[in-house]
Design a protein around this motif. Structure first.
Motif, PDB file in Angstrom:
ATOM      1  N   VAL A  11       0.840  -1.203   0.000  1.00 47.69           N
ATOM      2  CA  VAL A  11       0.000   0.000   0.000  1.00 47.69           C
ATOM      3  C   VAL A  11       0.873   1.251   0.000  1.00 47.69           C
ATOM      4  N   VAL A  12       1.914   1.256   0.836  1.00 48.01           N
ATOM      5  CA  VAL A  12       2.817   2.408   0.899  1.00 48.01           C
ATOM      6  C   VAL A  12       3.488   2.635  -0.447  1.00 48.01           C
ATOM      7  N   ALA A  13       3.904   1.554  -1.099  1.00 44.04           N
ATOM      8  CA  ALA A  13       4.542   1.679  -2.413  1.00 44.04           C
ATOM      9  C   ALA A  13       3.585   2.282  -3.437  1.00 44.04           C
ATOM     10  N   ALA A  14       2.313   1.857  -3.401  1.00 43.52           N
ATOM     11  CA  ALA A  14       1.317   2.419  -4.322  1.00 43.52           C
ATOM     12  C   ALA A  14       1.092   3.902  -4.046  1.00 43.52           C
ATOM     13  N   ALA A  17       4.035   5.927  -5.366  1.00 41.33           N
ATOM     14  CA  ALA A  17       3.937   6.051  -6.821  1.00 41.33           C
ATOM     15  C   ALA A  17       2.936   7.131  -7.209  1.00 41.33           C
ATOM     16  N   ASN A  18       1.806   7.197  -6.501  1.00 39.85           N
ATOM     17  CA  ASN A  18       0.815   8.241  -6.779  1.00 39.85           C
ATOM     18  C   ASN A  18       1.379   9.632  -6.488  1.00 39.85           C
ATOM     19  N   LEU A  19       2.145   9.749  -5.397  1.00 40.30           N
ATOM     20  CA  LEU A  19       2.759  11.038  -5.068  1.00 40.30           C
ATOM     21  C   LEU A  19       3.743  11.472  -6.153  1.00 40.30           C
ATOM     22  N   LEU A  32       4.959   3.845 -12.891  1.00 39.36           N
ATOM     23  CA  LEU A  32       5.566   4.214 -11.615  1.00 39.36           C
ATOM     24  C   LEU A  32       5.283   3.154 -10.554  1.00 39.36           C
ATOM     25  N   GLN A  33       4.074   2.605 -10.564  1.00 41.60           N
ATOM     26  CA  GLN A  33       3.731   1.570  -9.589  1.00 41.60           C
ATOM     27  C   GLN A  33       4.528   0.290  -9.850  1.00 41.60           C
ATOM     28  N   ILE A  34       4.703  -0.037 -11.116  1.00 41.89           N
ATOM     29  CA  ILE A  34       5.538  -1.196 -11.445  1.00 41.89           C
ATOM     30  C   ILE A  34       6.970  -0.957 -10.986  1.00 41.89           C
ATOM     31  N   GLY A  35       7.456   0.266 -11.190  1.00 41.32           N
ATOM     32  CA  GLY A  35       8.804   0.609 -10.743  1.00 41.32           C
ATOM     33  C   GLY A  35       8.968   0.477  -9.236  1.00 41.32           C
ATOM     34  N   MET A  36       7.931   0.885  -8.479  1.00 35.96           N
ATOM     35  CA  MET A  36       7.998   0.730  -7.026  1.00 35.96           C
ATOM     36  C   MET A  36       8.040  -0.749  -6.642  1.00 35.96           C
ATOM     37  N   THR A 280      -6.196   2.493  -4.741  1.00 33.46           N
ATOM     38  CA  THR A 280      -5.221   1.739  -3.943  1.00 33.46           C
ATOM     39  C   THR A 280      -5.114   0.302  -4.421  1.00 33.46           C
ATOM     40  N   LEU A 281      -6.257  -0.346  -4.676  1.00 35.44           N
ATOM     41  CA  LEU A 281      -6.227  -1.736  -5.136  1.00 35.44           C
ATOM     42  C   LEU A 281      -5.569  -1.850  -6.503  1.00 35.44           C
ATOM     43  N   ASN A 282      -5.903  -0.926  -7.415  1.00 32.78           N
ATOM     44  CA  ASN A 282      -5.246  -0.929  -8.727  1.00 32.78           C
ATOM     45  C   ASN A 282      -3.745  -0.751  -8.573  1.00 32.78           C
TER      46      ASN A 282
END
Length: 670
Positions: A11-14, A17-19, A32-36, A280-282
């Motif tokens: 969750v923190v990683a997601a 990525a949003n930030l 970005l989420q994949i990168g995290m 968040t789930l996505n």
């Protein structure tokens, strides 16, 4: 506990990525989420990390599909029902069969049943991912609507087909007629269960709202639990739980539209909650993609000394090209009944739809939902299927990100901030005129006009420094009066502290920036709590003594004590409220009238709540609802008469909904 910690890190990683996306919005958030997720692979705690497959279907897919359903326009879905069924059922089944057979042909060691399972996994599209990569380009609205409707139901087609393929792997037998019959039972059974349960749950929500049991603390948990309950019941009777939650979501979307003008506070809270949950789930799923792909690749490399990876990568590229070609041909030859005025337009829209067949959350979740074992035996090619699905997801994200901006124009703003400000001022003036006409110049009407006037966004903007100074000065006025009354022994120390606590809360509540609220919280709470001064010790001792006294009272004595306390608080208010209002009236001779109106509204509300004027508050609520509904009507009339664009009208609607939530919540706060 370890699993919970690992999930929290996802969750923190997601969130991170949003930030980053807010600052670097040129890069789609999915990348970005994949990168995290790739960064998380560096942490030792994620070695050999596995999440149970059932969690994806039950806790992730069902929730996402429910949210997609409730955000889909029923009218648009009905108008495009032929196109939607053609793409989500017809094209999906054809794609699964063709892709599955080609995968089996190119990789003979992969059984036909598992190849069809692979086809079912990589067929569903993801409208959320499409929106992510097309946020800066202008996609034709009918094409975007088609993609959204398709993704709503082809997920269910893929999941039903996947379950049939897994059942075939488990039993080793497959009958065409039994397969078709089972598909129809699972598909339409899911629709029926969703319709029945959705109707029951929506009726329950409407009944609770009719009984005024519509607090967000009640309704939000009910709505969040709905997809889990519907999915569980549908799967228990062996029909599609995903289709059931989609239909239930559609019914909830219809209910939200019906309640838009009568329960906006609840609707905004629900929308905000679901937006956070869905995002968040996505995000978690894409983080998992980045987290899992390296481990899957390493396992495959070890199994074959690296010989499998190029083959699987090439197969993924071929399957992606085949699916893209099928999408183009299906729409190009009008099997999807796509509206186009010319052959050139049809070719262009077909190409856009083909390239926009982005695979994302559902595809990855379905891949991870493959069981580890069947009938006590390890499921073969599980890692291979996950690897192929992951590569296809990455390709389907990358290709449109590069190609679509070359085919479509950049998105241009439909209106300027100046136009939005002018339109909102006209809207507010119309509502104020309605209040003046229907309610005259009563005290209630004057207060509503002040509230509506605070909606304006015209220049000059609210001067935050001036607003803070006004609140601070009013607080000092109250503090001085309460101190004098305490010195004259007109009130007790406990009552003085109770009143000043309410004054402190008013000061904190109306500070718009988080750092201001945090500073005031520290000033009024932590500093006082841990202070070692004589006054602070005396204050804490008085509070403890007051609590002990209350605990020792009987019910009748407590009621009497409560009334005496309320009477003393009113006596303080009789001195502080007029003084504060006189000070604010004196300031009206200067500028900053909007800031003064905000402060005046805050103290008026607290004054009425202290006096217990519930009828007064109810009447004001009723007038506020009428005023906001007038604003909604004004916006619709302006759109209908083409005085403002639909996009500008939508922006105004969003601002009215937000303002309405803020003001109604503020008036009803204790």
């Amino acid at each position: 506990m370890n699993t919970v910690f690992l999930l929290l890190l996802l969750v923190v990683a997601a969130i991170i990525a949003n930030l980053i996306h807010y600052r670097l919005n040129i890069v789609p958030v999915a990348f970005l989420q994949i990168g995290m997720g790739l960064l998380l692979t560096l942490l030792p705690v994620y070695r050999n990390f596995h999440l149970e497959p059932e969690i994806f279907m039950f806790a992730i897919i069902s929730v996402l599909m429910f949210n997609d359903g409730q955000n889909t326009s029923p009218g648009r879905l009905t108008r495009q029902s032929g196109t939607t069924l053609s793409l989500a059922v017809g094209l999906a089944i054809i794609s699964i069969l063709i892709v599955g057979n080609i995968a089996h042909l190119l990789l003979p060691s992969l059984s036909l049943a598992l190849a069809l399972a692979l086809g079912a996994i990589i067929t569903p599209t993801d409208a959320v991912a499409v929106t992510s990569i097309t946020s800066n380009i202008l996609v034709p609205s009918d094409v975007m609507n088609t993609l959204e409707n398709e993704s709503l139901f082809n997920d269910a087609s893929g999941i039903v087909a996947l379950n049939l393929a897994i059942a075939t792997v488990a039993t080793g037998q497959f009958s065409v007629w039994n397969g078709i019959g089972n598909f129809l039972y699972v598909f339409f059974g899911g629709l029926l269960v969703g319709l029945i349960l959705g109707t029951v749950i929506v009726s329950l929500r409407l009944k609770l709202i009719t009984l005024n049991v519509d607090a967000p603390s009640v309704m939000v948990p009910i709505t969040l639990l709905t997809p889990f309950a519907v999915y569980f019941v549908a799967e228990a009777v062996n029909v599609s739980g995903i289709l059931a939650v989609v239909v239930t979501g559609l019914l909830h979307g219809i209910q939200q539209n019906r309640l838009r003008l009568t329960s906006s506070r609840l609707q905004i809270v629900l929308n905000s909650t679901w937006s956070v949950v869905a995002n968040t789930l996505n995000g978690i799923v894409f983080v998992l993609l980045g987290l899992s792909l390296p481990q899957v690749a390493i396992d495959l490399y070890r199994q074959s000394n690296g010989t499998k990876l190029p083959t699987l990568f090439g197969l993924a590229v071929i399957l992606y090209l085949i699916m893209t070609a099928l999408r183009y041909l299906w729409t190009r030859f009008n099997f999807a009944q796509l509206f186009a005025t010319s052959m050139h337009e049809r070719n262009q829209k077909s190409l856009i739809i083909a390239l926009s067949g982005v695979h994302g959350t559902i595809t990855l979740a379905m891949a991870f939902s493959l069981p580890y074992t069947l009938n006590g035996h390890i499921v073969p090619f599980r890692n291979e299927i996950i690897f192929i699905a992951s590569i296809i997801i990455l390709i389907s994200l990358l290709v449109p990100t590069i190609v679509l901006p070359l085919l479509l124009p950049q998105r241009q703003p439909k209106f300027t901030n100046i136009e939005l400000t002018a339109a909102k001022n006209d809207m507010v003036n119309d509502a104020i005129e309605m209040i003046a006409t229907q309610y005259g110049d009563s005290v209630n009407a004057s207060q509503i006009v002040n509230v509506l006037d605070g909606q304006r966004v015209a220049q000059p903007k609210i001067n935050r420094d001036r607003l803070t100074k006004l609140f601070d000065h009013c607080f000092e006025i109250e503090h001085d009066i309460v101190t004098k009354m305490l010195q004259d022994q007109q009130i007790t120390l406990a009552i003085a502290q109770l009143y000043m606590r309410a004054a402190e809360n008013t000061l904190i509540r109306y500070q718009k920036s988080s750092w201001q609220r945090g500073f005031l919280f520290l000033r009024f709470n932590l500093i006082k709590t841990f202070s070692l001064t004589k006054a602070s010790r005396k204050r804490r001792q008085a509070i403890r003594q007051q609590r002990n006294n209350w605990r020792s009272l009987s019910q009748d004595e407590a009621t009497t004590k409560k009334q005496l306390t309320l009477d003393q608080l009113k006596s303080i208010d009789e001195n502080t409220y007029p003084t504060v209002i006189n000070y604010l009236n004196e300031q009206l001779q200067q500028t900053h009238t909007r800031e003064i109106a905000i402060v005046r509204t805050a103290y008026d509300q607290r004054h009425r709540q202290l006096l217990g004027e519930q009828d007064f508050i109810d009447e004001q609520n009723k007038m506020l609802i009428a005023a906001f509904q007038q604003e909604y009507n004004y916006i619709q009339d302006q759109i209908t008469n083409k005085q403002i664009s639909r996009e500008l009208g939508q922006a105004l609607n969003e601002q009215v909904s937000t303002d309405r939530l803020v003001y109604l919540q503020s008036i009803n706060e204790d």
